[in-house]
Enzyme design. Structure first.
Site, PDB file in Angstrom:
ATOM      1  N   ARG A  19      22.632 -10.075  35.880  1.00 48.89           N
ATOM      2  CA  ARG A  19      23.019 -11.030  34.818  1.00 48.89           C
ATOM      3  C   ARG A  19      24.201 -10.071  34.378  1.00 48.89           C
ATOM      4  O   ARG A  19      24.196  -9.055  34.239  1.00 48.89           O
ATOM      5  CB  ARG A  19      22.053 -11.233  33.587  1.00 48.89           C
ATOM      6  CG  ARG A  19      22.693 -12.014  32.504  1.00 48.89           C
ATOM      7  CD  ARG A  19      21.482 -12.460  31.692  1.00 48.89           C
ATOM      8  NE  ARG A  19      20.302 -11.658  31.700  1.00 48.89           N
ATOM      9  CZ  ARG A  19      20.109 -10.958  30.700  1.00 48.89           C
ATOM     10  NH1 ARG A  19      20.699 -10.507  29.561  1.00 48.89           N
ATOM     11  NH2 ARG A  19      18.721 -10.000  30.461  1.00 48.89           N
ATOM     12  N   SER A 107      20.479 -18.784  31.237  1.00 51.05           N
ATOM     13  CA  SER A 107      19.500 -18.848  30.528  1.00 51.05           C
ATOM     14  C   SER A 107      19.877 -19.170  28.927  1.00 51.05           C
ATOM     15  O   SER A 107      20.505 -20.038  28.800  1.00 51.05           O
ATOM     16  CB  SER A 107      18.711 -17.529  30.533  1.00 51.05           C
ATOM     17  OG  SER A 107      17.338 -17.648  29.530  1.00 51.05           O
ATOM     18  N   HIS A 108      19.709 -18.298  27.844  1.00 53.02           N
ATOM     19  CA  HIS A 108      19.921 -18.564  26.689  1.00 53.02           C
ATOM     20  C   HIS A 108      21.107 -17.639  26.176  1.00 53.02           C
ATOM     21  O   HIS A 108      21.435 -17.646  25.077  1.00 53.02           O
ATOM     22  CB  HIS A 108      18.850 -18.222  25.601  1.00 53.02           C
ATOM     23  CG  HIS A 108      18.433 -16.706  25.834  1.00 53.02           C
ATOM     24  ND1 HIS A 108      17.582 -16.244  26.937  1.00 53.02           N
ATOM     25  CD2 HIS A 108      18.713 -15.663  25.031  1.00 53.02           C
ATOM     26  CE1 HIS A 108      17.472 -14.795  26.940  1.00 53.02           C
ATOM     27  NE2 HIS A 108      18.380 -14.363  25.691  1.00 53.02           N
ATOM     28  N   LYS A 117      18.058 -15.488  39.041  1.00 57.54           N
ATOM     29  CA  LYS A 117      16.793 -15.242  38.844  1.00 57.54           C
ATOM     30  C   LYS A 117      16.102 -15.302  40.405  1.00 57.54           C
ATOM     31  O   LYS A 117      16.264 -16.364  40.794  1.00 57.54           O
ATOM     32  CB  LYS A 117      15.854 -15.946  37.842  1.00 57.54           C
ATOM     33  CG  LYS A 117      16.434 -15.634  36.370  1.00 57.54           C
ATOM     34  CD  LYS A 117      15.644 -16.754  35.522  1.00 57.54           C
ATOM     35  CE  LYS A 117      15.865 -16.680  33.987  1.00 57.54           C
ATOM     36  NZ  LYS A 117      15.341 -17.454  33.120  1.00 57.54           N
ATOM     37  N   ASP A 243      15.799 -23.899  25.614  1.00 59.63           N
ATOM     38  CA  ASP A 243      17.007 -22.911  25.545  1.00 59.63           C
ATOM     39  C   ASP A 243      17.786 -23.522  26.894  1.00 59.63           C
ATOM     40  O   ASP A 243      17.692 -24.565  27.349  1.00 59.63           O
ATOM     41  CB  ASP A 243      16.374 -21.636  26.039  1.00 59.63           C
ATOM     42  CG  ASP A 243      15.622 -21.307  27.294  1.00 59.63           C
ATOM     43  OD1 ASP A 243      15.226 -22.418  27.906  1.00 59.63           O
ATOM     44  OD2 ASP A 243      15.719 -20.166  27.931  1.00 59.63           O
ATOM     45  N   ASP A 245      18.025 -22.913  30.151  1.00 62.59           N
ATOM     46  CA  ASP A 245      17.543 -23.496  31.418  1.00 62.59           C
ATOM     47  C   ASP A 245      16.347 -23.926  31.315  1.00 62.59           C
ATOM     48  O   ASP A 245      15.792 -24.159  32.066  1.00 62.59           O
ATOM     49  CB  ASP A 245      17.850 -22.264  32.548  1.00 62.59           C
ATOM     50  CG  ASP A 245      16.860 -21.115  32.039  1.00 62.59           C
ATOM     51  OD1 ASP A 245      16.611 -21.041  30.792  1.00 62.59           O
ATOM     52  OD2 ASP A 245      16.449 -20.290  32.742  1.00 62.59           O
ATOM     53  N   ASP A 247      13.115 -22.915  30.239  1.00 63.67           N
ATOM     54  CA  ASP A 247      11.917 -22.289  30.723  1.00 63.67           C
ATOM     55  C   ASP A 247      11.296 -21.798  29.377  1.00 63.67           C
ATOM     56  O   ASP A 247      10.126 -21.151  29.419  1.00 63.67           O
ATOM     57  CB  ASP A 247      12.098 -21.194  31.599  1.00 63.67           C
ATOM     58  CG  ASP A 247      13.006 -20.151  31.097  1.00 63.67           C
ATOM     59  OD1 ASP A 247      13.657 -20.254  29.958  1.00 63.67           O
ATOM     60  OD2 ASP A 247      13.219 -19.036  32.106  1.00 63.67           O
ATOM     61  N   ARG A 248      12.180 -22.010  28.048  1.00 63.93           N
ATOM     62  CA  ARG A 248      11.448 -21.733  27.131  1.00 63.93           C
ATOM     63  C   ARG A 248      11.516 -22.792  25.986  1.00 63.93           C
ATOM     64  O   ARG A 248      12.508 -23.712  26.022  1.00 63.93           O
ATOM     65  CB  ARG A 248      12.203 -20.479  26.350  1.00 63.93           C
ATOM     66  CG  ARG A 248      12.198 -19.280  27.227  1.00 63.93           C
ATOM     67  CD  ARG A 248      12.517 -18.018  26.414  1.00 63.93           C
ATOM     68  NE  ARG A 248      13.799 -18.325  26.147  1.00 63.93           N
ATOM     69  CZ  ARG A 248      14.718 -17.833  25.003  1.00 63.93           C
ATOM     70  NH1 ARG A 248      13.753 -16.905  24.120  1.00 63.93           N
ATOM     71  NH2 ARG A 248      15.909 -17.958  24.678  1.00 63.93           N
ATOM     72  N   HIS A 330       8.319 -18.200  26.221  1.00 65.22           N
ATOM     73  CA  HIS A 330       7.932 -18.634  27.521  1.00 65.22           C
ATOM     74  C   HIS A 330       6.532 -19.037  27.281  1.00 65.22           C
ATOM     75  O   HIS A 330       5.648 -18.269  26.617  1.00 65.22           O
ATOM     76  CB  HIS A 330       8.083 -17.517  28.435  1.00 65.22           C
ATOM     77  CG  HIS A 330       9.494 -17.130  28.699  1.00 65.22           C
ATOM     78  ND1 HIS A 330      10.226 -17.753  29.776  1.00 65.22           N
ATOM     79  CD2 HIS A 330      10.344 -16.272  28.321  1.00 65.22           C
ATOM     80  CE1 HIS A 330      11.370 -17.229  29.771  1.00 65.22           C
ATOM     81  NE2 HIS A 330      11.481 -16.344  29.087  1.00 65.22           N
TER      82      HIS A 330
END
Length: 468
Positions: A19, A107-108, A117, A243, A245, A247-248, A330
């Site tokens: 990242r 992501s966030h 990832k 978030d 993407d 996943d949360r 998550h």
């Protein structure tokens, strides 16, 4: 044959992913190198297919294209899933039985950040393996160049259908507000709500990598203000935010009050344990003691584990736990799901629980034991020092006979409650948190933590940012 060697910016190789800041520490050449090296790993382990997806960030299409080129140059077949949430890529990896998978996502993080990832053989690719990938690239240690292939695969409809099968709330029509936050879930969410009974309001549904409404991190209260206002304005039963993407998740109840992730996990755990009594439920070291107590009270086996989605998933696979969660939002279901973190699936399961409740979600919130705690406090500490500080603190506490666990930093328990100090795996920072049943107890815990930090030559964090 074209010679290959590539040096990554060392700050981009993180514990759980690769990242960085686009065009500063991360760019298309890095994306190509990831495809070339990860594709080589897949080939060397006997695989031949890599699923690839990307989120809604402005830089993601270019990075995805370079990643695909690198993987194809390693001779693999790339299954190109297209734009969508990270868990859709996880679903594609599982349903298509891909040997590896890479998601291009920031992501966030802020709009100018992005990352990658990875999954190998159905398991998270993280920790030392990411460092090894960087070493491979630097040495040019890749398989001989051989042209692979690319196949576009549209899994969105199958993913939505599979998500919808998680609905177990009957015919009750909830009033739900969703905040997509202009994130990658937008198109999937628009289809998913058609399968769930109720009245749905979607905020910021258009995918926009600039994130014009607010920052795409639902664990920060200020990012939930729009959702809270909408829930109160229309009298909704619940509000759910994603978030960047998806996943949360973040959750607010019918009063617009925030449910912290360990409180959400307590609710989900009770539901899972009704069907699977005696099962293990995993939470990270930052979770409230209330969560572990609630799991025990419901007949489950609570297990405290390291923070981070990759360690949690690995521990779930090792133990066979049907459910896990961490304070970052998550949630991981291996009960009727695949064991990966999926904000959309967690939302469907949570809505099913709420639909079957005979009271408002806020009443369930009121029924939980009340604790006072600090927020998660993050403060600067050089990478070269942060783990040394943790070792020093742990050694002193061990000599003093403290009641502590060291699975991820140091978590100390005493009559007042507990405090935690751990090193961030992704930044040059230490992370602290404390929880007590009383304000006075919390002050004593903060004082004990401050003493340990000062004895290690570290300034204590600013505790004045409030408590939960």
């Amino acid at each position: 044959m074209v010679a290959f060697a590539h040096g990554f910016d060392p700050t981009s190789l993180r514990e759980y992913d690769i990242r960085g800041v686009v065009d500063t520490t991360l760019g298309p050449r890095d994306a190509y190198a990831i495809g070339r090296t990860f594709g080589s790993v897949v080939v060397r382990e006997g695989g031949r297919t890599v699923a690839v997806g990307y989120d809604g960030r402005l830089s993601s299409p270019e990075l995805e294209a370079a990643l695909v080129d690198g993987a194809v140059a390693s001779g693999v077949e790339v299954l190109r899933v297209g734009r969508g949430p990270t868990p859709m890529l996880y679903f594609a990896s599982a349903s298509l039985k891909a040997d590896g998978a890479v998601m291009v996502t920031g992501s966030h993080n802020p709009p100018d950040h992005n990352g990658f990832k990875m999954i190998l053989g159905g398991e998270s690719f993280f920790g030392p393996r990411i460092g090894e990938l960087g070493d491979m690239a630097a040495r040019g240690d890749v398989v001989p160049e051989r042209l692979g292939s690319v196949r576009d695969v549209d899994v969105q409809a199958d993913y939505v259908e599979r998500l919808a099968r998680g609905w177990d709330g009957g015919e009750r029509r909830l009033k739900i507000v969703w905040d997509n936050g202009n994130g990658a879930a937008g198109e999937v969410l628009a289809e998913l709500v058609r399968h769930i009974p109720g009245e749905h309001t979607i905020l910021n549904g258009v995918i926009d990598g600039r994130f014009p409404a607010h920052h795409p991190d639902p664990t920060i209260p200020r990012n939930l203000m729009q959702l809270i206002a909408a829930v109160r304005d229309i009298g909704a039963d619940i509000g759910i935010a994603f978030d960047g993407d998806a996943d949360r998740i973040g959750v607010v109840d019918d009063r617009g009050e925030i449910w912290w992730s360990d409180q959400i996990l307590a609710l989900l755990a009770r539901d899972v344990l009704e069907a699977r009594p005696g099962s293990m439920i995993i939470a990270d070291v930052k979770a409230s003691q209330v969560l572990f107590d609630e799991v025990s009270r419901a007949g489950g086996q609570p297990l405290m584990w390291r923070s981070g989605h990759s360690p949690i998933k690995s521990r779930m696979a090792e133990t066979g736990a049907p459910l896990a969660g961490e304070m970052s939002g998550h949630f991981f279901f291996a009960d009727r799901w695949y064991g990966f973190d999926d904000g959309l699936y967690a939302a469907v399961r949570l809505l099913g629980v709420v639909a079957r409740m005979k009271r408002a979600l806020s009443a369930a919130h009121d029924a939980l034991p009340k604790m006072v705690s600090t927020p998660e406090l993050r403060f600067d500490c050089a990478d070269a020092r942060k783990f040394v500080v943790i070792e020093d603190v742990a050694a002193r506490l061990a000599d003093a006979g403290a009641d502590m666990t060291t699975i991820d930093g140091v978590r100390v328990t005493d009559a007042d409650g507990w405090w935690l100090l751990r090193a961030s795996n992704t930044q040059a920072m230490l992370v602290a948190r404390a929880e007590s049943a009383s304000p006075e107890g919390l002050e004593r815990l903060k004082a004990a933590l401050t003493v340990q930090l000062e004895r290690s030559g570290v300034a204590a964090p600013d505790f004045s940012s409030g408590s939960h």
